[in-house]
Design a protein around this motif. Structure first.
Motif, PDB file in Angstrom:
ATOM      1  N   ARG A 350      48.660  41.901  87.818  1.00 38.68           N
ATOM      2  CA  ARG A 350      47.741  41.682  88.889  1.00 38.68           C
ATOM      3  C   ARG A 350      46.330  42.607  88.283  1.00 38.68           C
ATOM      4  N   VAL A 351      45.470  41.644  88.950  1.00 32.02           N
ATOM      5  CA  VAL A 351      44.218  42.229  88.092  1.00 32.02           C
ATOM      6  C   VAL A 351      43.578  43.288  89.193  1.00 32.02           C
ATOM      7  N   PHE A 352      43.092  44.439  88.762  1.00 35.85           N
ATOM      8  CA  PHE A 352      42.485  45.379  89.809  1.00 35.85           C
ATOM      9  C   PHE A 352      41.004  45.318  89.493  1.00 35.85           C
ATOM     10  N   LEU A 353      40.322  44.861  90.614  1.00 37.96           N
ATOM     11  CA  LEU A 353      39.019  44.629  90.472  1.00 37.96           C
ATOM     12  C   LEU A 353      38.151  46.140  90.641  1.00 37.96           C
ATOM     13  N   SER A 354      37.167  46.069  90.018  1.00 38.17           N
ATOM     14  CA  SER A 354      36.140  47.347  89.917  1.00 38.17           C
ATOM     15  C   SER A 354      35.483  47.461  91.275  1.00 38.17           C
ATOM     16  N   GLU A 355      34.657  48.427  91.700  1.00 36.70           N
ATOM     17  CA  GLU A 355      34.387  48.556  92.813  1.00 36.70           C
ATOM     18  C   GLU A 355      33.095  47.276  93.039  1.00 36.70           C
ATOM     19  N   GLU A 356      32.296  47.136  91.861  1.00 33.46           N
ATOM     20  CA  GLU A 356      31.312  46.282  91.770  1.00 33.46           C
ATOM     21  C   GLU A 356      31.847  44.743  92.104  1.00 33.46           C
ATOM     22  N   GLN A 357      33.091  44.511  91.370  1.00 34.29           N
ATOM     23  CA  GLN A 357      33.792  43.466  91.731  1.00 34.29           C
ATOM     24  C   GLN A 357      34.183  43.060  92.852  1.00 34.29           C
ATOM     25  N   LYS A 358      34.697  44.249  93.620  1.00 32.40           N
ATOM     26  CA  LYS A 358      35.236  44.013  95.058  1.00 32.40           C
ATOM     27  C   LYS A 358      34.104  43.593  95.881  1.00 32.40           C
ATOM     28  N   SER A 359      32.948  44.259  95.595  1.00 29.94           N
ATOM     29  CA  SER A 359      31.918  43.993  96.501  1.00 29.94           C
ATOM     30  C   SER A 359      31.125  42.700  96.368  1.00 29.94           C
ATOM     31  N   VAL A 360      31.203  42.144  95.298  1.00 30.39           N
ATOM     32  CA  VAL A 360      30.795  40.820  95.133  1.00 30.39           C
ATOM     33  C   VAL A 360      32.009  39.761  95.849  1.00 30.39           C
ATOM     34  N   LEU A 361      33.067  40.057  95.815  1.00 34.34           N
ATOM     35  CA  LEU A 361      34.203  39.283  96.437  1.00 34.34           C
ATOM     36  C   LEU A 361      33.914  39.418  97.873  1.00 34.34           C
ATOM     37  N   ASN A 362      33.602  40.456  98.289  1.00 33.52           N
ATOM     38  CA  ASN A 362      33.507  40.617  99.723  1.00 33.52           C
ATOM     39  C   ASN A 362      32.324  39.858 100.325  1.00 33.52           C
ATOM     40  N   LEU A 363      31.321  39.898  99.686  1.00 28.30           N
ATOM     41  CA  LEU A 363      30.185  39.050  99.866  1.00 28.30           C
ATOM     42  C   LEU A 363      30.518  37.693 100.218  1.00 28.30           C
ATOM     43  N   VAL A 364      31.145  37.293  99.157  1.00 29.78           N
ATOM     44  CA  VAL A 364      31.358  35.604  99.165  1.00 29.78           C
ATOM     45  C   VAL A 364      32.192  35.027 100.030  1.00 29.78           C
ATOM     46  N   ALA A 365      33.739  35.916 100.235  1.00 30.37           N
ATOM     47  CA  ALA A 365      34.844  35.406 100.837  1.00 30.37           C
ATOM     48  C   ALA A 365      34.805  35.646 102.342  1.00 30.37           C
ATOM     49  N   ASP A 366      34.147  37.292 102.531  1.00 34.68           N
ATOM     50  CA  ASP A 366      34.204  37.474 104.142  1.00 34.68           C
ATOM     51  C   ASP A 366      33.012  37.275 104.701  1.00 34.68           C
ATOM     52  N   GLN A 367      31.763  37.350 103.972  1.00 34.04           N
ATOM     53  CA  GLN A 367      30.418  37.212 104.581  1.00 34.04           C
ATOM     54  C   GLN A 367      29.987  35.756 104.237  1.00 34.04           C
ATOM     55  N   LYS A 368      30.791  34.899 103.548  1.00 35.95           N
ATOM     56  CA  LYS A 368      30.191  33.796 103.460  1.00 35.95           C
ATOM     57  C   LYS A 368      28.612  33.509 102.863  1.00 35.95           C
ATOM     58  N   LYS A 369      28.344  34.681 101.811  1.00 38.65           N
ATOM     59  CA  LYS A 369      26.887  34.480 101.323  1.00 38.65           C
ATOM     60  C   LYS A 369      26.766  33.864 100.003  1.00 38.65           C
ATOM     61  N   SER A 370      25.563  33.424  99.555  1.00 40.73           N
ATOM     62  CA  SER A 370      25.536  33.044  98.282  1.00 40.73           C
ATOM     63  C   SER A 370      25.228  34.197  97.397  1.00 40.73           C
ATOM     64  N   VAL A 371      25.962  34.307  96.334  1.00 41.73           N
ATOM     65  CA  VAL A 371      25.788  35.559  95.482  1.00 41.73           C
ATOM     66  C   VAL A 371      25.506  35.224  94.095  1.00 41.73           C
ATOM     67  N   PHE A 372      24.607  35.951  93.222  1.00 43.65           N
ATOM     68  CA  PHE A 372      24.460  35.600  91.924  1.00 43.65           C
ATOM     69  C   PHE A 372      24.731  36.586  91.333  1.00 43.65           C
ATOM     70  N   PHE A 373      25.632  36.757  90.385  1.00 45.48           N
ATOM     71  CA  PHE A 373      25.988  37.847  89.511  1.00 45.48           C
ATOM     72  C   PHE A 373      26.136  37.459  88.143  1.00 45.48           C
ATOM     73  N   THR A 374      25.741  38.465  87.335  1.00 48.88           N
ATOM     74  CA  THR A 374      25.411  38.136  86.112  1.00 48.88           C
ATOM     75  C   THR A 374      25.716  39.653  85.181  1.00 48.88           C
ATOM     76  N   GLY A 375      25.896  39.524  83.868  1.00 55.53           N
ATOM     77  CA  GLY A 375      26.259  40.656  83.210  1.00 55.53           C
ATOM     78  C   GLY A 375      26.333  40.244  81.784  1.00 55.53           C
ATOM     79  N   SER A 376      26.563  41.101  80.725  1.00 54.13           N
ATOM     80  CA  SER A 376      26.774  40.824  79.494  1.00 54.13           C
ATOM     81  C   SER A 376      28.102  40.698  79.093  1.00 54.13           C
ATOM     82  N   ALA A 377      28.226  40.231  77.880  1.00 60.25           N
ATOM     83  CA  ALA A 377      29.570  39.643  77.626  1.00 60.25           C
ATOM     84  C   ALA A 377      30.617  40.603  77.584  1.00 60.25           C
TER      85      ALA A 377
END
Ligand SMILES: Nc1ncnc2c1ncn2[C@@H]1O[C@H](COP(=O)(O)OP(=O)(O)OP(=O)(O)O)[C@@H](O)[C@H]1O
Length: 476
Positions: A350-377
């Motif tokens: 099982r994947v254990f998301l980091s705090e940043e990843q969890k926050s993004v997931l929370n915004l999309v799944a629970d708050q139904k918000k449009s989120v743009f996330f990016t990052g390096s390779a």
């Protein structure tokens, strides 16, 4: 020297050479030399004795008239001249040498082939068979007299066999193999029979005699009615035997079952069963008995180990396999072999998301918000996207059409298990104007609804949008 030798040999010939040279003489004789015809040879042969026959001699042994001459002037041409017209002269020196005749042991081997010109009648023993050969004699150059075989008269009966006359007569009657007399005089053939077969025949004959005697007695004592009753009893007894035999499955019962079973039928009626029902029961019994064949398990076990049915062989194989399995378990200390056990399903950790990843997931799944996330390779964008899709699909399990996974390119879509945005919308390359594209999208949505597929509400889809390597759209 040569002339002197010729003179010694034949003075007459030598005399004829007077006035001419030797060479001139033989030139002339060579020109006039002619081949001697065979008739002349035949006529000259009988007058000579066999010992002095010149034909039996070689050229060098002929007589004194034989000599070799070579023309020294003309070259190397040699001519041989033999004068056979003159009788041999024993006066010459060469002839004297050949008066003594020498014989070899093989000289008389061909005496049998000598063709004598005498008419010798064949004796009775030498008389040839009247079989005419298909070979016709070839005509030879010399027409010699041939010994013609003595032919019998045409009226003489020809013997066709050397067997005695008794053998040519037809037998008085046709004799079969059983009736054929033996070679022993006075003894007729006795067929060998087995003693127990003879005993059975005797018993059957005795029983037949007894039956006939009893029938006569019964008829005399009981009359016709008594006889009919006895016959009925006998039939019932036979039927009873057949029923018992059928129950036991004996061959005798199979033979007798065609007769039917009257006493069973009567017994059923006696028990109060209606006649029609009894008939049907008997019919069913009869069919069952006809179709009945013994199963292998019902058959008695054969005493011979090789006389087994296929089912018995399969059962034995099954037992053997079970025994082998048990033995292998015991050997391995109770551990089950790998081949027999099912492989456990490998589960991904099982994947254990980091705090940043969890926050993004929370915004999309629970708050139904449009989120743009990016990052390096390699920072975990794809991992976070797959986890978000999983959570949303679990959340909208009953409405699968509400979750759409799209990407701008095909490769990116494959990475997250989605489709391209153009394919999802059904707008092709998307080169038309926006109103036309909207119209196309609506038509495509209708088609998908009619077909029962998940509709695509690209034009009416609202937030949240997840933008990155891929986008997830949620229907409001
Ligand atoms: N939360 C996590 N738990 C375990 N492993 C992770 C996690 N996040 C990322 N990783 C690992 O990091 C590696 C890179 O992740 P990923 O491919 O998602 O990065 P990315 O940003 O999508 O890269 P790219 O931009 O090249 O596509 C993967 O092997 C992934 O297993």
């Amino acid at each position: 020297m040569l002339a002197k030798a010729l003179q010694d040999h034949n003075p007459a010939m030598a005399g004829g050479l007077k006035g001419t040279t030797i060479q001139q003489h033989y030139k002339a004789s060579a020109n006039t030399l002619e081949p001697v015809p065979p008739t002349a040879l035949d006529t000259s042969l009988p007058s000579w004795p066999a010992s002095t026959n010149p034909l039996k001699r070689t050229a060098s042994q002929a007589n004194g008239k034989e000599s070799l001459f070579s023309s020294q002037e003309s070259g190397a041409k040699k001519k041989t001249m033999i004068d056979l017209t003159q009788p041999p002269s024993g006066a010459g020196r060469v002839g004297k040498l050949h008066d003594t005749v020498f014989f070899d042991e093989n000289d008389f081997d061909d005496d049998a082939d000598i063709d004598l010109d005498e008419d010798v009648l064949p004796t009775a023993e030498q008389q040839p068979l009247p079989i005419q050969s298909s070979r016709t004699p070839l005509p030879g150059p010399s027409q010699r007299k041939r010994v013609t075989p003595h032919k019998p008269a045409s009226s003489t009966p020809l013997p066709w066999s050397s067997s005695p006359l008794s053998h040519h007569q037809m037998p008085p009657f046709k004799v079969t193999a059983r009736e054929a007399p033996t070679t022993n005089a006075g003894n007729t053939s006795k067929r060998r029979t087995l003693p127990w077969v003879e005993e059975e025949k005797r018993k059957a004959a005795r029983a037949k005699e007894k039956v006939s005697e009893s029938v006569i007695e019964d008829f005399s004592t009981q009359g016709k009615e008594g006889m009919t009753k006895k016959v009925e009893r006998k039939r019932a007894q036979d039927a009873g035997d057949s029923c018992d035999d059928l129950a036991r499955g004996n061959q005798a019962g199979k033979r007798k079952r065609s007769r039917g079973c009257d006493h069973c039928h009567d017994a059923l009626i006696g028990q109060g069963v209606p006649d029609l029902v009894a008939d049907k029961i008997m019919e069913a019994k009869r069919r069952k008995s006809e179709d009945y064949t013994l199963l292998p398990k019902d058959k008695p076990n054969s005493p011979y180990p090789w006389n087994k049915t296929a089912i018995a062989v399969k059962e034995e194989q099954k037992k053997l396999r079970q025994g082998h399995r048990k033995l292998s378990k015991d050997v391995e200390g109770g551990e089950v072999t790998k081949s027999t056990t099912k492989k456990k399903k490998e589960t991904v950790a099982r994947v254990f998301l980091s705090e940043e990843q969890k926050s993004v997931l929370n915004l999309v799944a629970d708050q139904k918000k449009s989120v743009f996330f990016t990052g390096s390779a390699g920072t975990g964008k794809s991992v976070l996207l797959r986890e978000t899709i999983k959570v949303l699909r679990d959340k909208y399990k009953r409405e699968p059409d509400r979750v759409a996974v799209t990407a701008s390119t095909g490769l990116a879509a494959c990475n997250v298990g989605g489709v391209t945005l153009h394919s999802y919308a059904g707008i092709g390359l998307g080169k038309e104007a926006v109103p036309e594209l909207v119209k196309k999208n609506q038509e495509e949505s209708k088609k998908q609804r009619i077909d029962g597929r998940a509709p695509k509400f690209w034009s009416s889809t609202r937030s949240p949008w997840l933008m990155g390597t891929c986008s997830i759209s949620l229907k409001p």
